[in-house]
Design a protein around this motif. Sequence first.
Motif, PDB file in Angstrom:
ATOM      1  N   GLU A  68      -7.351  -1.120  -3.154  1.00  0.00           N
ATOM      2  CA  GLU A  68      -6.368  -1.164  -4.973  1.00  0.00           C
ATOM      3  C   GLU A  68      -5.592  -0.308  -4.259  1.00  0.00           C
ATOM      4  O   GLU A  68      -4.382   0.431  -5.729  1.00  0.00           O
ATOM      5  N   GLN A  69      -5.821   0.867  -3.264  1.00  0.00           N
ATOM      6  CA  GLN A  69      -5.537   2.484  -3.677  1.00  0.00           C
ATOM      7  C   GLN A  69      -4.515   3.175  -2.117  1.00  0.00           C
ATOM      8  O   GLN A  69      -4.237   3.778  -2.778  1.00  0.00           O
ATOM      9  N   TYR A  87       4.864  -5.521  -6.879  1.00  0.00           N
ATOM     10  CA  TYR A  87       4.328  -4.212  -7.771  1.00  0.00           C
ATOM     11  C   TYR A  87       3.694  -4.325  -8.909  1.00  0.00           C
ATOM     12  O   TYR A  87       2.638  -3.310  -8.991  1.00  0.00           O
ATOM     13  N   HIS A  88       4.600  -5.022  -9.559  1.00  0.00           N
ATOM     14  CA  HIS A  88       3.467  -4.869 -11.300  1.00  0.00           C
ATOM     15  C   HIS A  88       2.464  -5.599 -10.960  1.00  0.00           C
ATOM     16  O   HIS A  88       1.179  -5.306 -12.199  1.00  0.00           O
ATOM     17  N   GLU A  89       1.610  -6.066  -9.998  1.00  0.00           N
ATOM     18  CA  GLU A  89       0.253  -7.144 -10.496  1.00  0.00           C
ATOM     19  C   GLU A  89      -0.474  -5.267 -10.143  1.00  0.00           C
ATOM     20  O   GLU A  89      -2.131  -5.538 -10.109  1.00  0.00           O
ATOM     21  N   PHE A  90      -0.118  -4.101  -9.384  1.00  0.00           N
ATOM     22  CA  PHE A  90      -0.779  -3.351  -8.918  1.00  0.00           C
ATOM     23  C   PHE A  90      -1.266  -2.838  -9.853  1.00  0.00           C
ATOM     24  O   PHE A  90      -1.216  -2.182 -10.915  1.00  0.00           O
ATOM     25  N   SER A  91      -3.289  -2.322  -9.919  1.00  0.00           N
ATOM     26  CA  SER A  91      -4.112  -1.411 -10.208  1.00  0.00           C
ATOM     27  C   SER A  91      -3.843  -0.124 -10.775  1.00  0.00           C
ATOM     28  O   SER A  91      -3.958   0.541 -11.885  1.00  0.00           O
ATOM     29  N   PHE A  92      -3.272   0.418  -9.454  1.00  0.00           N
ATOM     30  CA  PHE A  92      -2.968   1.867  -8.904  1.00  0.00           C
ATOM     31  C   PHE A  92      -1.493   1.731  -8.672  1.00  0.00           C
ATOM     32  O   PHE A  92      -1.319   2.238  -7.623  1.00  0.00           O
ATOM     33  N   PRO A  93      -0.522   1.798  -9.469  1.00  0.00           N
ATOM     34  CA  PRO A  93       0.772   1.908  -9.501  1.00  0.00           C
ATOM     35  C   PRO A  93       0.927   3.577  -8.649  1.00  0.00           C
ATOM     36  O   PRO A  93       1.773   3.374  -7.510  1.00  0.00           O
ATOM     37  N   TYR A  94      -0.046   4.455  -9.250  1.00  0.00           N
ATOM     38  CA  TYR A  94       0.122   5.602  -8.726  1.00  0.00           C
ATOM     39  C   TYR A  94       0.044   5.798  -7.583  1.00  0.00           C
ATOM     40  O   TYR A  94       0.345   6.394  -6.315  1.00  0.00           O
ATOM     41  N   GLU A  95      -1.111   5.577  -7.286  1.00  0.00           N
ATOM     42  CA  GLU A  95      -2.148   5.873  -5.424  1.00  0.00           C
ATOM     43  C   GLU A  95      -1.079   5.161  -4.794  1.00  0.00           C
ATOM     44  O   GLU A  95      -1.197   5.437  -3.728  1.00  0.00           O
TER      45      GLU A  95
END
Length: 166
Positions: A68-69, A87-95
């Motif tokens: 997830e990262q 993309y909107h589903e990412f738990s860790f969008p920054y990483e």
Amino acid sequence: LLKNLAVEPGLVIADIGAGSGYHSTLLSKLVGNGKVYAVDVELEMIAYLKDRIKREGYKNIIPILSTEQKVSLPSNSIDVMLLVDVYHEFSFPYEMTLSMLDALKPGAKLVLVEFRAEDPNVPIKTIHKMSEHQAVKEFKALGFKFEKNMANLPWQHCLIFRKPIK
């Protein structure tokens, strides 16, 4: 969407959130002797993809189990990265965004496809939409250059970003 990608034979493409491989299989035919990395976080999807690749005889699709990262792709290895409604589903969008930036070759293209939050007529829940402003803000903050919104899909943005050439 495929026309927007401007795929040429020999390219190395990463389909992030590949799922069952819908886009990966279409891209496989276009890259010829290139490669398509079908990246997903779900072990079940990777197992399905491996079976599908074997069953349908694809030679240039490589399933990749990511976290997830991290996209789990080598640094500076990808010519085009495609994210369709993921993309909107990412738990860790920054990483994940930093990991995607690292995986792209300098000057390479990331294509972000998300349902338009600005359009109330797009028939999908708000939680599954993203505005152009928000996407550009997030990707630019982590080092991407925004190139353009293709704006030719009926319900989705098709945002083109580039990894800067240093």
